[in-house]
Scaffold this motif. Structure first.
Motif, mmCIF file in Angstrom:
data_model
loop_
_atom_site.group_PDB
_atom_site.id
_atom_site.type_symbol
_atom_site.label_atom_id
_atom_site.label_comp_id
_atom_site.label_asym_id
_atom_site.label_seq_id
_atom_site.Cartn_x
_atom_site.Cartn_y
_atom_site.Cartn_z
ATOM 1 N N ALA A 1 16.074 -0.031 -12.903
ATOM 2 C CA ALA A 1 15.361 -1.153 -13.368
ATOM 3 C C ALA A 1 13.952 -1.165 -12.751
ATOM 4 O O ALA A 1 12.968 -1.277 -13.382
ATOM 5 C CB ALA A 1 15.966 -2.545 -13.109
ATOM 6 N N PHE A 2 13.614 -1.235 -11.394
ATOM 7 C CA PHE A 2 12.468 -1.064 -10.777
ATOM 8 C C PHE A 2 11.573 0.153 -11.138
ATOM 9 O O PHE A 2 10.429 -0.256 -11.146
ATOM 10 C CB PHE A 2 12.475 -1.383 -9.240
ATOM 11 N N SER A 3 12.152 0.959 -11.079
ATOM 12 C CA SER A 3 11.384 2.565 -11.715
ATOM 13 C C SER A 3 10.705 2.252 -12.860
ATOM 14 O O SER A 3 9.586 2.600 -13.145
ATOM 15 C CB SER A 3 12.378 3.509 -11.561
ATOM 16 N N PHE A 4 11.460 1.691 -13.754
ATOM 17 C CA PHE A 4 10.868 1.520 -15.304
ATOM 18 C C PHE A 4 9.701 0.563 -15.281
ATOM 19 O O PHE A 4 8.713 0.402 -15.864
ATOM 20 C CB PHE A 4 11.766 1.022 -16.185
ATOM 21 N N LYS A 5 10.065 -0.693 -14.470
ATOM 22 C CA LYS A 5 9.069 -1.693 -14.477
ATOM 23 C C LYS A 5 7.689 -1.203 -14.027
ATOM 24 O O LYS A 5 6.462 -1.428 -14.369
ATOM 25 C CB LYS A 5 9.574 -2.990 -13.585
ATOM 26 N N SER A 6 7.948 -0.348 -12.755
ATOM 27 C CA SER A 6 6.477 0.068 -12.166
ATOM 28 C C SER A 6 5.847 1.203 -12.939
ATOM 29 O O SER A 6 4.609 1.493 -12.982
ATOM 30 C CB SER A 6 6.743 0.651 -10.963
ATOM 31 N N LEU A 7 6.518 1.751 -14.051
ATOM 32 C CA LEU A 7 5.968 2.896 -14.801
ATOM 33 C C LEU A 7 4.938 2.369 -15.886
ATOM 34 O O LEU A 7 3.956 2.865 -16.060
ATOM 35 C CB LEU A 7 7.067 3.664 -15.623
ATOM 36 N N ASP A 8 5.140 1.219 -16.289
ATOM 37 C CA ASP A 8 4.389 0.328 -17.380
ATOM 38 C C ASP A 8 3.329 -0.318 -16.802
ATOM 39 O O ASP A 8 2.339 -0.705 -17.529
ATOM 40 C CB ASP A 8 5.163 -0.034 -18.387
ATOM 41 N N GLU A 9 3.184 -0.452 -15.434
ATOM 42 C CA GLU A 9 2.224 -1.247 -14.640
ATOM 43 C C GLU A 9 1.240 -0.288 -14.319
ATOM 44 O O GLU A 9 1.558 0.762 -13.694
ATOM 45 C CB GLU A 9 2.872 -1.894 -13.815
ATOM 46 N N GLU A 10 -0.145 -0.711 -14.416
ATOM 47 C CA GLU A 10 -1.277 -0.119 -13.767
ATOM 48 C C GLU A 10 -2.027 -0.761 -12.931
ATOM 49 O O GLU A 10 -2.585 -1.759 -13.422
ATOM 50 C CB GLU A 10 -2.132 0.609 -14.968
ATOM 51 N N LYS A 11 -2.108 -0.328 -11.568
ATOM 52 C CA LYS A 11 -2.940 -1.187 -10.565
ATOM 53 C C LYS A 11 -4.383 -0.396 -10.559
ATOM 54 O O LYS A 11 -4.609 0.836 -10.582
ATOM 55 C CB LYS A 11 -2.438 -0.796 -9.229
ATOM 56 N N LYS A 12 -5.417 -1.395 -10.745
ATOM 57 C CA LYS A 12 -6.868 -1.017 -10.916
ATOM 58 C C LYS A 12 -7.491 -1.571 -9.584
ATOM 59 O O LYS A 12 -7.655 -2.750 -9.490
ATOM 60 C CB LYS A 12 -7.412 -1.314 -12.307
ATOM 61 N N ASN A 13 -8.043 -0.710 -8.960
ATOM 62 C CA ASN A 13 -8.585 -1.017 -7.609
ATOM 63 C C ASN A 13 -9.965 -1.565 -7.932
ATOM 64 O O ASN A 13 -10.766 -0.970 -9.132
ATOM 65 C CB ASN A 13 -8.870 -0.022 -6.413
ATOM 66 N N VAL A 14 -10.617 -2.792 -7.524
ATOM 67 C CA VAL A 14 -11.885 -3.335 -7.673
ATOM 68 C C VAL A 14 -12.847 -2.379 -6.955
ATOM 69 O O VAL A 14 -12.851 -2.013 -5.908
ATOM 70 C CB VAL A 14 -11.681 -4.645 -7.268
ATOM 71 N N LYS A 15 -14.057 -2.101 -7.760
ATOM 72 C CA LYS A 15 -15.221 -1.511 -6.836
ATOM 73 C C LYS A 15 -15.923 -2.398 -6.220
ATOM 74 O O LYS A 15 -16.414 -3.369 -6.840
ATOM 75 C CB LYS A 15 -15.997 -1.028 -8.309
ATOM 76 N N GLY B 1 -12.782 -5.657 -20.683
ATOM 77 C CA GLY B 1 -12.892 -4.330 -20.612
ATOM 78 C C GLY B 1 -12.658 -3.970 -19.210
ATOM 79 O O GLY B 1 -11.683 -4.070 -18.602
ATOM 80 N N ASN B 2 -13.597 -3.464 -18.363
ATOM 81 C CA ASN B 2 -13.312 -3.192 -16.942
ATOM 82 C C ASN B 2 -14.174 -4.311 -15.897
ATOM 83 O O ASN B 2 -14.431 -4.054 -14.851
ATOM 84 C CB ASN B 2 -13.988 -1.765 -16.321
ATOM 85 N N LYS B 3 -14.120 -5.643 -16.294
ATOM 86 C CA LYS B 3 -14.699 -6.555 -15.749
ATOM 87 C C LYS B 3 -14.027 -7.776 -15.960
ATOM 88 O O LYS B 3 -13.129 -8.090 -16.801
ATOM 89 C CB LYS B 3 -16.130 -6.979 -16.220
ATOM 90 N N ALA B 4 -14.139 -8.695 -14.768
ATOM 91 C CA ALA B 4 -13.223 -10.080 -14.820
ATOM 92 C C ALA B 4 -13.981 -11.034 -13.993
ATOM 93 O O ALA B 4 -14.819 -10.362 -13.035
ATOM 94 C CB ALA B 4 -11.731 -9.719 -13.978
ATOM 95 N N ASN B 5 -13.787 -12.335 -14.214
ATOM 96 C CA ASN B 5 -14.491 -13.178 -13.525
ATOM 97 C C ASN B 5 -13.551 -14.446 -13.390
ATOM 98 O O ASN B 5 -12.813 -14.759 -14.252
ATOM 99 C CB ASN B 5 -15.928 -13.693 -14.090
ATOM 100 N N ALA B 6 -13.904 -15.262 -12.293
ATOM 101 C CA ALA B 6 -13.046 -16.401 -12.074
ATOM 102 C C ALA B 6 -13.855 -17.450 -11.352
ATOM 103 O O ALA B 6 -14.697 -16.971 -10.655
ATOM 104 C CB ALA B 6 -11.788 -15.892 -11.389
ATOM 105 N N SER B 7 -13.586 -18.674 -11.559
ATOM 106 C CA SER B 7 -14.101 -19.683 -10.528
ATOM 107 C C SER B 7 -12.973 -20.437 -9.975
ATOM 108 O O SER B 7 -11.902 -21.009 -10.471
ATOM 109 C CB SER B 7 -14.813 -20.762 -11.454
ATOM 110 N N LEU B 8 -12.866 -20.691 -8.752
ATOM 111 C CA LEU B 8 -12.055 -21.191 -7.946
ATOM 112 C C LEU B 8 -12.632 -22.488 -7.271
ATOM 113 O O LEU B 8 -13.817 -22.269 -6.596
ATOM 114 C CB LEU B 8 -11.062 -20.201 -6.881
ATOM 115 N N LYS B 9 -11.803 -23.422 -7.288
ATOM 116 C CA LYS B 9 -12.021 -24.692 -6.565
ATOM 117 C C LYS B 9 -11.323 -24.836 -5.254
ATOM 118 O O LYS B 9 -9.939 -25.003 -5.559
ATOM 119 C CB LYS B 9 -12.184 -26.002 -7.371
ATOM 120 N N ILE B 10 -11.784 -24.858 -3.984
ATOM 121 C CA ILE B 10 -10.844 -25.079 -2.848
ATOM 122 C C ILE B 10 -11.009 -26.040 -1.840
ATOM 123 O O ILE B 10 -12.029 -26.505 -1.725
ATOM 124 C CB ILE B 10 -11.170 -23.372 -2.090
#
Length: 192
Positions: free
Chosen positions: A18-32, A148-157
């Motif tokens: 089960a864990f093997s199949f879950k990780s197969l369809d997930e892709e980890k993308k490192n931030v530049k 695309g290959n960009k993401a943005n977020a605003s956090l209030k802490i």
């Protein structure tokens, strides 16, 4: 006894599959790191200050091109003030790194680990994560947009949840125009 061992072996095998199949369809993308930016802004009664802070590492996880996770580490030693120059810039940066604020000597990094990601639109997500600053962990909820290959977020802490109480009118009386508001903002622009 043999049946219990067989049953345990079957459960372990099912879990591994089960864990093997879950990780197969997930892709980890490192931030530049060199093309991503984190801007902070803190507020006080008489104005505000802002600057940047660098990511030490970061990644976003996708499944079927949908955001499903992420993890980030911030290098707290890189706190820079961009709205001051000279002596005052150096004093503020040193104060932010001191134990009055983020105590970077003992707490050189802060981390954010996504715990739940819910799509709220085509490119928009509500993210619930654990934010760790100065060894204190608190949940945080924010909106993240991915294009695309960009993401943005605003956090209030709320800094006081992380034992950053210096100049807080919530903890000290008589500060008047020396008070620093509890909330600060992070605006994050990522490229991966």
């Amino acid at each position: 006894m043999k049946n219990k061992i067989k049953n345990l072996a079957v459960v372990v095998l099912i879990a591994v599959v089960a864990f093997s199949f879950k990780s197969l369809d997930e892709e980890k993308k490192n931030v530049k790191l060199e093309s991503s930016k984190v801007v902070w802004k803190g507020y006080k009664v008489t104005g505000s200050h802002e600057g940047v802070i660098a990511l030490k590492s970061g990644s976003l996880t996708f499944s079927d091109e949908k955001l499903v996770g992420g993890e980030f580490e911030i290098d707290m030693n890189t706190i820079i003030c961009t709205d001051l120059e000279g002596e005052y810039k150096g004093k503020l940066e040193g104060h932010l790194k001191s134990d009055d604020f983020f105590g970077v000597e003992n707490n050189p990094t802060a981390t954010l680990d996504f715990k739940n990601v819910k799509a709220t639109g085509k490119n928009s997500y509500e993210v619930t994560g654990d934010l760790i600053i100065k060894g204190k962990t608190n949940p945080i909820v924010f909106t993240m947009s991915v294009y695309g290959n960009k993401a943005n977020a605003s956090l209030k802490i709320d800094r006081t949840k992380y034992d950053v109480k210096y100049g807080s009118a919530s903890f000290f009386d008589g500060l008047k125009d020396k008070a620093i508001y509890d909330d600060f903002d992070l605006v994050v622009d990522l490229e991966f």
